[in-house]
Design an enzyme around this catalytic site. Structure first.
Site, short mmCIF file in Angstrom:
data_model
loop_
_atom_site.label_atom_id
_atom_site.label_comp_id
_atom_site.label_asym_id
_atom_site.label_seq_id
_atom_site.Cartn_x
_atom_site.Cartn_y
_atom_site.Cartn_z
N GLY A 19 70.91 86.89 91.00
CA GLY A 19 70.73 85.67 90.19
C GLY A 19 69.25 85.40 89.95
CG ASP A 75 58.91 81.51 99.53
OD1 ASP A 75 60.05 81.98 99.69
OD2 ASP A 75 58.36 80.81 100.39
CG PHE A 158 70.26 76.55 92.31
CD1 PHE A 158 69.65 76.42 91.09
CD2 PHE A 158 69.50 76.93 93.41
CE1 PHE A 158 68.29 76.67 90.95
CE2 PHE A 158 68.13 77.19 93.28
CZ PHE A 158 67.53 77.05 92.05
N GLY A 159 71.48 74.66 94.93
CA GLY A 159 70.66 74.24 96.07
C GLY A 159 70.63 72.73 96.26
CG HIS A 186 60.23 73.83 91.37
ND1 HIS A 186 61.31 73.30 90.72
CD2 HIS A 186 60.75 74.63 92.34
CE1 HIS A 186 62.42 73.76 91.26
NE2 HIS A 186 62.11 74.57 92.25
NE ARG A 187 62.78 79.22 90.52
CZ ARG A 187 63.50 78.21 91.00
NH1 ARG A 187 64.15 77.41 90.18
NH2 ARG A 187 63.58 78.01 92.29
P1 IMP Z 1 63.82 81.27 98.55
O1 IMP Z 1 64.91 82.08 97.91
O2 IMP Z 1 63.39 81.74 99.89
O3 IMP Z 1 62.68 81.03 97.61
O4 IMP Z 1 64.52 79.86 98.88
C1 IMP Z 1 64.48 78.82 97.98
C2 IMP Z 1 65.36 77.70 98.53
O5 IMP Z 1 64.95 76.45 98.01
C3 IMP Z 1 66.78 77.92 98.09
O6 IMP Z 1 67.59 77.76 99.18
C4 IMP Z 1 67.05 76.84 97.06
O7 IMP Z 1 68.28 76.27 97.23
C5 IMP Z 1 65.95 75.85 97.23
N1 IMP Z 1 65.46 75.59 95.88
C6 IMP Z 1 64.44 76.23 95.25
N2 IMP Z 1 64.34 75.82 93.98
C7 IMP Z 1 65.32 74.94 93.80
C8 IMP Z 1 65.76 74.19 92.67
O8 IMP Z 1 65.25 74.27 91.54
N3 IMP Z 1 66.81 73.38 92.88
C9 IMP Z 1 67.44 73.27 94.05
N4 IMP Z 1 67.10 73.95 95.13
C10 IMP Z 1 66.04 74.77 95.00
#
Ligand code: IMP
Length: 199
Positions: A19, A75, A158-159, A186-187
């Site tokens: 994804g 990250d 998500f998240g 943020h992205r």
């Molecule tokens: P990474 O894959 O180690 O960068 O972990 C990122 C974590 O932060 C994931 O578990 C996401 O659920 C959370 N996260 C990052 N960006 C978002 C977002 O745009 N919305 C909701 N959760 C996010």
């Protein structure tokens, strides 16, 4: 060496998450040929740094060295002011092995109750790093500020999206049209900086 990415260059996206690879490829607008670290059979380095920037750089450098290709890594996570910035770089880990974000969000709510703090300020961070094999690296960081709300609202995104209301808005990222989120996230901000720096 000029730090510019030529159109058509082959890049490795340092992720094993299909994804995320799709999202990174989409943001690169079909300009580059993107392969994933997973598809190349590269290992996943342990995220041992203490910042988003540090972990994005570590992942990009590891993928560049292992593949001999220019590598892109990210990250990201949620930081809560009243929790001293937690979950921060541990955002994914708070969801446990089942990636249960209902659990992660209730953990945030519970911790806020424990610290008996009314402050609901929070922010999402996204660090993006590009590393050249044996060479330099560039890293940028985008953030979006907001407030947390409980219970979670909205089934989009998500998240931690359902508990995060971005500054200047009244709905959560979970209730927001994905295009509207992409315009302020943020992205998106990190990518805009990367584009301005490298393309
Ligand atoms: P990474 O894959 O180690 O960068 O972990 C990122 C974590 O932060 C994931 O578990 C996401 O659920 C959370 N996260 C990052 N960006 C978002 C977002 O745009 N919305 C909701 N959760 C996010």
């Amino acid at each position: 060496m000029a730090l510019k990415l030529e159109p058509g260059a082959k890049l490795v996206a340092a992720t094993h998450n299909p994804g995320k690879a799709r999202e990174l490829a989409a943001l690169l607008e079909g300009r580059f040929e993107v392969v994933t670290a997973g598809a190349l059979g590269l290992g996943e380095p342990e995220e041992t740094e203490s910042t988003f920037v540090g972990n994005a750089l570590l992942k990009a450098r590891a993928a560049a060295e292992a593949s001999g290709l220019i590598a892109l890594a990210d990250d990201s996570g949620l930081s809560v002011r009243a929790l001293g910035g937690a979950p921060g770089i541990y955002s994914a880990r708070w969801a446990g092995p089942d990636k249960d974000f209902a659990l992660a969000m209730s953990k945030v709510e519970k911790r806020l109750e424990e610290v008996e703090e009314d402050d609901r300020h929070a922010w999402f961070t996204c660090a993006l790093a590009v590393a050249w094999p044996g060479g330099p690296a560039v890293v940028v960081e985008g953030i979006v500020k907001g407030e947390l709300t409980f219970p979670p609202r909205g089934g989009l995104g998500f998240g931690y999206d359902p508990i995060f209301i971005p500054e200047g808005h009244e709905i959560t990222f979970g209730e927001m049209d994905p295009a509207a989120k992409d315009a302020i996230s943020h992205r998106a901000r990190a990518f805009e900086m990367l584009r301005a720096t490298l393309f």
